[in-house]
Write a protein that holds these residues in place. Structure first.
Motif, PDB file in Angstrom:
ATOM      1  N   CYS A 241       5.004  -2.001  -0.962  1.00 23.93           N
ATOM      2  CA  CYS A 241       4.276  -1.811  -2.178  1.00 23.93           C
ATOM      3  C   CYS A 241       3.062  -2.753  -2.527  1.00 23.93           C
ATOM      4  O   CYS A 241       1.806  -2.578  -3.078  1.00 23.93           O
ATOM      5  CB  CYS A 241       4.953  -1.897  -3.542  1.00 23.93           C
ATOM      6  SG  CYS A 241       6.288  -0.425  -3.562  1.00 23.93           S
ATOM      7  N   ALA A 242       3.394  -4.088  -2.208  1.00 21.43           N
ATOM      8  CA  ALA A 242       2.599  -5.403  -2.460  1.00 21.43           C
ATOM      9  C   ALA A 242       1.194  -5.215  -1.467  1.00 21.43           C
ATOM     10  O   ALA A 242       0.110  -5.639  -2.014  1.00 21.43           O
ATOM     11  CB  ALA A 242       3.096  -6.582  -2.359  1.00 21.43           C
ATOM     12  N   GLU A 243       1.473  -4.836  -0.421  1.00 23.42           N
ATOM     13  CA  GLU A 243       0.355  -4.819   0.576  1.00 23.42           C
ATOM     14  C   GLU A 243      -0.654  -3.388   0.201  1.00 23.42           C
ATOM     15  O   GLU A 243      -1.706  -3.536   0.919  1.00 23.42           O
ATOM     16  CB  GLU A 243       0.847  -4.589   2.041  1.00 23.42           C
ATOM     17  CG  GLU A 243       1.591  -3.311   2.420  1.00 23.42           C
ATOM     18  CD  GLU A 243       1.907  -3.289   3.966  1.00 23.42           C
ATOM     19  OE1 GLU A 243       1.478  -4.084   4.475  1.00 23.42           O
ATOM     20  OE2 GLU A 243       2.948  -2.317   4.100  1.00 23.42           O
ATOM     21  N   THR A 244      -0.422  -2.675  -0.993  1.00 20.60           N
ATOM     22  CA  THR A 244      -1.410  -1.762  -1.425  1.00 20.60           C
ATOM     23  C   THR A 244      -2.319  -2.532  -2.120  1.00 20.60           C
ATOM     24  O   THR A 244      -3.413  -1.925  -2.483  1.00 20.60           O
ATOM     25  CB  THR A 244      -0.757  -0.581  -2.183  1.00 20.60           C
ATOM     26  OG1 THR A 244      -0.217  -1.164  -3.266  1.00 20.60           O
ATOM     27  CG2 THR A 244       0.243  -0.012  -1.254  1.00 20.60           C
ATOM     28  N   LYS A 245      -2.295  -3.799  -2.498  1.00 22.38           N
ATOM     29  CA  LYS A 245      -3.242  -4.519  -3.321  1.00 22.38           C
ATOM     30  C   LYS A 245      -4.444  -4.890  -2.411  1.00 22.38           C
ATOM     31  O   LYS A 245      -4.347  -5.349  -1.473  1.00 22.38           O
ATOM     32  CB  LYS A 245      -2.709  -5.781  -3.920  1.00 22.38           C
ATOM     33  CG  LYS A 245      -3.623  -6.515  -4.921  1.00 22.38           C
ATOM     34  CD  LYS A 245      -2.951  -7.713  -5.262  1.00 22.38           C
ATOM     35  CE  LYS A 245      -3.983  -8.702  -6.087  1.00 22.38           C
ATOM     36  NZ  LYS A 245      -3.290  -9.900  -6.753  1.00 22.38           N
ATOM     37  N   PRO A 246      -5.604  -4.295  -2.818  1.00 21.60           N
ATOM     38  CA  PRO A 246      -6.873  -4.366  -2.018  1.00 21.60           C
ATOM     39  C   PRO A 246      -7.484  -5.686  -1.919  1.00 21.60           C
ATOM     40  O   PRO A 246      -8.302  -6.159  -1.263  1.00 21.60           O
ATOM     41  CB  PRO A 246      -7.646  -3.340  -2.224  1.00 21.60           C
ATOM     42  CG  PRO A 246      -7.404  -3.336  -3.805  1.00 21.60           C
ATOM     43  CD  PRO A 246      -5.960  -3.641  -4.089  1.00 21.60           C
ATOM     44  N   PHE A 249      -4.126 -10.594  -1.458  1.00 25.87           N
ATOM     45  CA  PHE A 249      -2.731 -10.355  -0.777  1.00 25.87           C
ATOM     46  C   PHE A 249      -2.752  -9.971   0.774  1.00 25.87           C
ATOM     47  O   PHE A 249      -3.531  -9.191   1.061  1.00 25.87           O
ATOM     48  CB  PHE A 249      -1.989  -9.575  -1.467  1.00 25.87           C
ATOM     49  CG  PHE A 249      -0.517  -9.476  -0.916  1.00 25.87           C
ATOM     50  CD1 PHE A 249       0.536 -10.448  -1.296  1.00 25.87           C
ATOM     51  CD2 PHE A 249      -0.001  -8.324  -0.027  1.00 25.87           C
ATOM     52  CE1 PHE A 249       1.962 -10.438  -0.907  1.00 25.87           C
ATOM     53  CE2 PHE A 249       1.343  -8.373   0.521  1.00 25.87           C
ATOM     54  CZ  PHE A 249       2.199  -9.270   0.277  1.00 25.87           C
ATOM     55  N   GLN A 250      -2.230 -10.526   1.475  1.00 30.63           N
ATOM     56  CA  GLN A 250      -1.860 -10.404   2.988  1.00 30.63           C
ATOM     57  C   GLN A 250      -0.452  -9.986   2.996  1.00 30.63           C
ATOM     58  O   GLN A 250       0.256 -11.141   2.872  1.00 30.63           O
ATOM     59  CB  GLN A 250      -2.444 -11.520   3.938  1.00 30.63           C
ATOM     60  CG  GLN A 250      -2.629 -10.888   5.388  1.00 30.63           C
ATOM     61  CD  GLN A 250      -3.196 -11.924   6.292  1.00 30.63           C
ATOM     62  OE1 GLN A 250      -4.125 -12.771   5.795  1.00 30.63           O
ATOM     63  NE2 GLN A 250      -2.788 -12.103   7.470  1.00 30.63           N
TER      64      GLN A 250
END
Length: 413
Positions: A241-246, A249-250
């Motif tokens: 879910c977190a990696e959907t932040k554009p 975040f990596q």
């Protein structure tokens, strides 16, 4: 016979560079003091780490690549790139003995107008304070006037076909602007983009930052893995879910330990230590022990003791789909399991023989039969050849340290 390029050191940095140069039409020799890899390459056999295939080596040889142990060849090139290994010494500083040995061999034969490049991971200041004096004293020439000197951090991601040398920007920092431009002219033949740093120290520090960035972020997600297990939270779903932040975040993923050739640098000479990097190293170094704790707990929950338990380790390399075992946590995990009295075996499609404490570890011939017979199977590395669904069905008890098995099919790290 004169050549355009000498690659000094035919390891994980030098050999791919020689491959790229040969493919680009650069007449290349590869120099190494160890006669074994030179003889193997000359015979068309691939390196033991599996970084190149036999067909790739044969194409290099047919393209004019010449591996050699003869240092006189170094005096007949226009460009020399030092790719010597710099493992951490006991004091956690890079061991420069291979770099200084390469410098001395080159210096005795260095000709005016040669471009000398260093790619080995080193502390900031090494090119100017260590390499330069050796080259000048051994040759009688002056860097920046009689020959060009520059640093370019190695950025190779072994096994990554999408981001090879040609498609990875190359950072260059020269002793002088003319040195930078000479280095840029060389690397411009191999890569799509050249990035000029202000100087050698800036270019050297790029490598320090990039390596430490990886280790610090892996440490963060490793700590999150331990916390999430205690909380009963699915970390792998959190990361998904977190990696959907554009932005901002990596995604990094936890594992049983951190392997590879890039080691964190938490002390830079006499300067202040990098405390965050130091702490990250401690976190990552604890992961193999955490895996052992999880193994013992799982066995106990299923009415079995670690002593006498049959434990199958899957994947003992540091990276998927490669034979390279540099820094792999598998060896420490194997040692610790043996200390608990477990009976350890392994399976890895890229490793025919594996030793722990200099003793051979039995290799499973049939993966599924071995998993069915083992009290506990531990996935340490996710090779693409592994059928994870089938493995989850066959294994009595499966611990997945990579989070790659289907949800609910195994216990995850």
């Amino acid at each position: 016979m004169p050549a355009d390029l000498a690659v000094i050191g035919l390891g994980h940095l030098g050999l791919p560079l020689a491959q790229a140069a040969t493919a680009a039409g650069v007449d290349t020799i590869g120099y190494d003091t160890d006669p074994r890899p030179v003889a193997e390459l000359a015979a068309g056999r691939p390196p033991v780490d599996g970084s190149l295939t036999a067909s790739e080596i044969r194409r290099m040889l047919s393209g004019g690549f010449r591996p050699t142990t003869n240092p006189t060849e170094l005096g007949r090139v226009r460009t020399a790139v030092i790719c010597a290994p710099t493992p951490l010494a006991a004091d956690r500083t890079p061991d420069l003995s291979a770099v200084t040995g390469a410098a001395r061999a080159l210096a005795a034969r260095l000709r005016p107008n040669t471009t000398v490049l260093l790619e080995s991971p080193v502390h900031p200041g090494t090119t100017e304070d260590v390499l330069r004096p050796l080259l000048e004293e051994g040759s009688g020439l002056t860097a920046g006037r009689d020959f060009h000197l520059a640093y370019s951090p190695g950025r190779l991601d072994p096994g990554n076909r999408a981001h090879g040398i040609a498609h990875t920007p190359r950072v260059i920092g020269g002793l002088t602007p003319a040195c930078t431009e000479s280095a840029a002219a060389f690397y411009g033949r191999l890569t799509d983009k050249v990035v000029r740093a202000r100087g050698t120290r800036e270019a050297e520090t790029v490598k320090v930052l990039e390596t430490n960035f990886r280790h610090v972020n892996i440490a963060l997600v490793n700590e999150m893995a331990v916390l999430c297990h205690e909380l009963g939270v699915d970390l792998w779903d959190v990361i998904r879910c977190a990696e959907t932040k554009p932005f901002g975040f990596q995604a990094f993923r936890p594992g049983p330990g951190v392997g590879g050739h890039g080691v964190p640098v938490d002390t830079i000479g006499p300067h202040r230590p990098l405390r965050l990097v130091e702490l990250a190293g401690q976190v990552n170094e604890r992961m193999p022990q955490y895996v052992i704790q999880r193994c013992a707990t799982l066995l106990n929950e299923h009415g079995k003791s670690a002593r006498g338990a049959r434990v199958l380790l899957l994947g003992v390399t540091y990276k998927p789909d490669l034979a390279d075992q540099e820094g792999s946590p598998a060896a420490e995990i194997g040692r610790r399991l043996m200390d608990l009295g477990a009976v350890v075996s392994y399976h890895d499609p890229y490793v025919a023989h594996w030793r722990v404490r200099d003793l051979p570890v039995p290799r499973a011939d049939s993966l599924y039969e071995a998993a069915a017979a083992a009290d506990l199977t531990v996935l340490l590395q996710h090779h693409r050849t592994y059928d994870l669904q089938g493995l989850a069905v066959k294994a009595q008890l499966l611990l997945d340290t990579r989070g790659v098995t289907p949800a609910g099919a195994a216990h995850r790290l």
